[in-house]
Design a protein around this motif. Structure first.
Motif, PDB file in Angstrom:
ATOM      1  N   HIS A  10      -2.808   6.248   3.094  1.00 33.98           N
ATOM      2  CA  HIS A  10      -2.894   7.447   2.432  1.00 33.98           C
ATOM      3  C   HIS A  10      -3.686   5.891   1.831  1.00 33.98           C
ATOM      4  O   HIS A  10      -4.077   4.995   2.482  1.00 33.98           O
ATOM      5  N   PRO A  11      -5.084   6.750   1.578  1.00 32.60           N
ATOM      6  CA  PRO A  11      -5.694   5.255   0.657  1.00 32.60           C
ATOM      7  C   PRO A  11      -5.330   4.704   0.084  1.00 32.60           C
ATOM      8  O   PRO A  11      -4.397   4.269  -0.335  1.00 32.60           O
ATOM      9  N   TRP A  60      -5.499   8.599   9.008  1.00 32.88           N
ATOM     10  CA  TRP A  60      -6.157   7.812   7.872  1.00 32.88           C
ATOM     11  C   TRP A  60      -6.823   8.512   6.476  1.00 32.88           C
ATOM     12  O   TRP A  60      -7.980   8.988   6.972  1.00 32.88           O
ATOM     13  N   ARG A  61      -6.113   8.768   5.548  1.00 31.95           N
ATOM     14  CA  ARG A  61      -7.242   9.069   4.361  1.00 31.95           C
ATOM     15  C   ARG A  61      -7.900   8.241   3.240  1.00 31.95           C
ATOM     16  O   ARG A  61      -6.535   6.952   3.168  1.00 31.95           O
ATOM     17  N   GLY A  66      -7.042   0.127   8.961  1.00 28.86           N
ATOM     18  CA  GLY A  66      -7.256  -1.279   8.435  1.00 28.86           C
ATOM     19  C   GLY A  66      -6.592  -1.253   7.061  1.00 28.86           C
ATOM     20  O   GLY A  66      -6.144   0.129   6.934  1.00 28.86           O
ATOM     21  N   TRP A  67      -6.941  -2.186   6.835  1.00 27.93           N
ATOM     22  CA  TRP A  67      -6.517  -2.324   5.696  1.00 27.93           C
ATOM     23  C   TRP A  67      -7.616  -3.688   5.098  1.00 27.93           C
ATOM     24  O   TRP A  67      -8.068  -4.945   5.472  1.00 27.93           O
ATOM     25  N   PRO A  68      -7.567  -3.705   3.854  1.00 30.18           N
ATOM     26  CA  PRO A  68      -8.461  -4.371   2.759  1.00 30.18           C
ATOM     27  C   PRO A  68      -8.098  -5.630   2.808  1.00 30.18           C
ATOM     28  O   PRO A  68      -6.819  -5.801   3.381  1.00 30.18           O
ATOM     29  N   THR A  69      -8.959  -6.609   3.022  1.00 26.63           N
ATOM     30  CA  THR A  69      -9.047  -8.206   3.063  1.00 26.63           C
ATOM     31  C   THR A  69      -8.775  -8.311   1.521  1.00 26.63           C
ATOM     32  O   THR A  69      -9.430  -8.029   0.967  1.00 26.63           O
ATOM     33  N   THR A  70      -8.231  -9.332   1.451  1.00 24.80           N
ATOM     34  CA  THR A  70      -8.393 -10.550  -0.352  1.00 24.80           C
ATOM     35  C   THR A  70      -8.816 -11.409   0.055  1.00 24.80           C
ATOM     36  O   THR A  70      -8.830 -11.872   1.001  1.00 24.80           O
TER      37      THR A  70
END
Length: 70
Positions: A10-11, A60-61, A66-70
């Protein structure tokens, strides 16, 4: 009945994690590919079923793989 991918990522949430469902059941949240694979293995999937870039297995919704970067 319509066909659906068995794994839905999910998002991204505010903390960067993404909720994961397997065949409609919530299996947890992951923050990277390793955590995602661990969740799926814990839910009973074998290595052959954990092809994260295969659109027949994983949807992938809200954002691409991918994954957000902090």
């Amino acid at each position: 009945m319509t066909w659906q991918t068995p794994i839905v990522v999910h998002p991204p949430a505010a903390d960067g994690g993404r909720r994961v469902t397997l065949r409609g059941q919530d299996v947890g949240a992951a923050h990277d590919d390793r955590e995602l694979a661990d969740l799926l293995r814990s839910a009973g999937l074998g290595e052959a079923d954990i092809a994260l870039d295969d659109p027949h297995l994983v949807e992938w919704r809200g954002a691409p793989h991918g994954w957000p970067t902090t």
